[in-house]
Design a protein around this motif. Sequence first.
Motif, short mmCIF file in Angstrom:
data_model
loop_
_atom_site.label_atom_id
_atom_site.label_comp_id
_atom_site.label_asym_id
_atom_site.label_seq_id
_atom_site.Cartn_x
_atom_site.Cartn_y
_atom_site.Cartn_z
N TYR A 148 0.78 -1.23 -0.17
CA TYR A 148 0.10 -0.05 0.04
C TYR A 148 0.88 0.81 0.20
CZ TYR A 148 1.05 0.70 5.07
OH TYR A 148 1.55 0.98 6.13
N ILE A 149 1.90 1.43 0.45
CA ILE A 149 2.84 2.04 0.49
C ILE A 149 3.18 2.97 -0.90
CG2 ILE A 149 4.11 2.34 2.62
CD1 ILE A 149 6.26 1.87 1.38
N LEU A 150 2.80 2.23 -2.35
CA LEU A 150 2.87 2.38 -3.62
C LEU A 150 1.97 3.17 -3.84
CD1 LEU A 150 5.15 -0.26 -4.90
CD2 LEU A 150 5.86 1.48 -3.22
N SER A 151 0.57 3.08 -3.49
CA SER A 151 -0.81 3.98 -3.71
C SER A 151 -0.12 5.43 -3.81
CB SER A 151 -1.58 4.04 -1.92
OG SER A 151 -1.50 3.19 -1.61
N GLU A 152 -0.90 5.90 -4.63
CA GLU A 152 -1.20 7.12 -5.82
C GLU A 152 -1.12 8.16 -4.29
OE1 GLU A 152 -3.09 9.40 -9.34
OE2 GLU A 152 -3.94 7.45 -9.08
N LEU A 153 -0.49 9.52 -4.35
CA LEU A 153 -0.89 10.56 -3.51
C LEU A 153 -1.10 10.90 -4.50
CD1 LEU A 153 3.30 10.30 -2.38
CD2 LEU A 153 0.98 9.27 -1.64
N LEU A 184 -1.44 10.68 4.28
CA LEU A 184 -0.78 9.36 3.89
C LEU A 184 -1.37 8.45 4.70
CD1 LEU A 184 2.88 10.88 4.00
CD2 LEU A 184 1.52 10.57 1.93
N ILE A 185 -1.05 7.09 4.74
CA ILE A 185 -2.09 6.51 5.14
C ILE A 185 -2.06 5.90 6.38
CG2 ILE A 185 -2.92 3.64 4.32
CD1 ILE A 185 -2.14 4.36 1.79
N ASP A 186 -0.53 6.19 6.61
CA ASP A 186 -0.22 5.57 7.98
C ASP A 186 1.04 6.05 8.63
OD1 ASP A 186 1.50 3.30 7.00
OD2 ASP A 186 -0.12 1.87 7.36
N PHE A 187 2.06 5.94 9.58
CA PHE A 187 2.83 5.68 9.54
C PHE A 187 4.14 5.63 8.81
CE2 PHE A 187 6.90 5.09 11.95
CZ PHE A 187 7.61 6.86 12.11
N GLU A 188 3.94 4.35 8.74
CA GLU A 188 5.00 3.08 7.65
C GLU A 188 4.59 4.58 6.39
OE1 GLU A 188 2.76 1.59 9.50
OE2 GLU A 188 4.45 0.52 10.81
N HIS A 189 3.66 4.92 6.16
CA HIS A 189 3.76 5.42 4.63
C HIS A 189 4.25 6.63 4.47
CE1 HIS A 189 1.21 7.02 1.02
NE2 HIS A 189 1.79 5.99 0.49
N ARG A 190 4.25 7.30 6.21
CA ARG A 190 4.86 8.58 5.99
C ARG A 190 5.84 8.90 5.93
NH1 ARG A 190 5.25 11.87 11.47
NH2 ARG A 190 7.79 11.93 10.44
N ASP A 191 6.63 7.77 6.65
CA ASP A 191 8.26 7.14 6.74
C ASP A 191 9.01 7.57 5.65
OD1 ASP A 191 10.26 7.20 8.73
OD2 ASP A 191 10.36 4.80 8.09
N ASP A 209 -6.11 11.25 14.35
CA ASP A 209 -6.53 10.56 15.43
C ASP A 209 -7.38 9.35 15.06
OD1 ASP A 209 -4.62 11.12 17.33
OD2 ASP A 209 -5.60 12.46 17.94
N ALA A 210 -8.57 10.21 14.25
CA ALA A 210 -9.14 8.73 13.84
C ALA A 210 -9.39 8.56 13.18
CB ALA A 210 -10.99 9.96 13.74
N SER A 211 -9.04 8.20 11.75
CA SER A 211 -8.13 7.52 10.72
C SER A 211 -6.79 6.99 11.38
CB SER A 211 -8.56 8.74 9.47
OG SER A 211 -7.50 9.28 9.13
N GLY A 212 -6.07 7.69 11.84
CA GLY A 212 -4.69 6.78 11.51
C GLY A 212 -4.22 7.91 10.53
N LYS A 213 -4.35 8.71 9.51
CA LYS A 213 -3.57 9.45 8.07
C LYS A 213 -2.84 9.84 8.96
CE LYS A 213 -6.68 7.86 5.55
NZ LYS A 213 -7.54 8.44 3.59
#
Length: 99
Positions: A10-15, A29-36, A57-61
């Motif tokens: 999923y980290i290859l998801s379109e931005l 960004l989707i989550d911490f790993e995606h952000r990192d 907080d609600a979505s984790g994004k």
Amino acid sequence: MPMMLEEFRYILSELNVGQHPTWGSFVELIDFEHRDYIEDVLIEIFDVEYSFSTNEDASGKYILYFEENASYERVNRVVEQINEYHKKYDKEFELPSST
């Protein structure tokens, strides 16, 4: 580079780039790993730094805001290049910090 685990593809998801009236360009960004990963790509490959990030907080994004660090046009060009690379090669960027 080792093969990417399927659970992290999923980290290859379109931005997409948005525009905030106060804080300028932003990328969600989707989550911490995606952000990192995207944070490293922005800095190490494209020499673009964001000003600050928030965590929904609600979505984790995570949302990266660029303020005056980079114009909307610059952020949009970089995001287009990231998206194209991910589509074309179906893999993560090879980062200098990973070698």
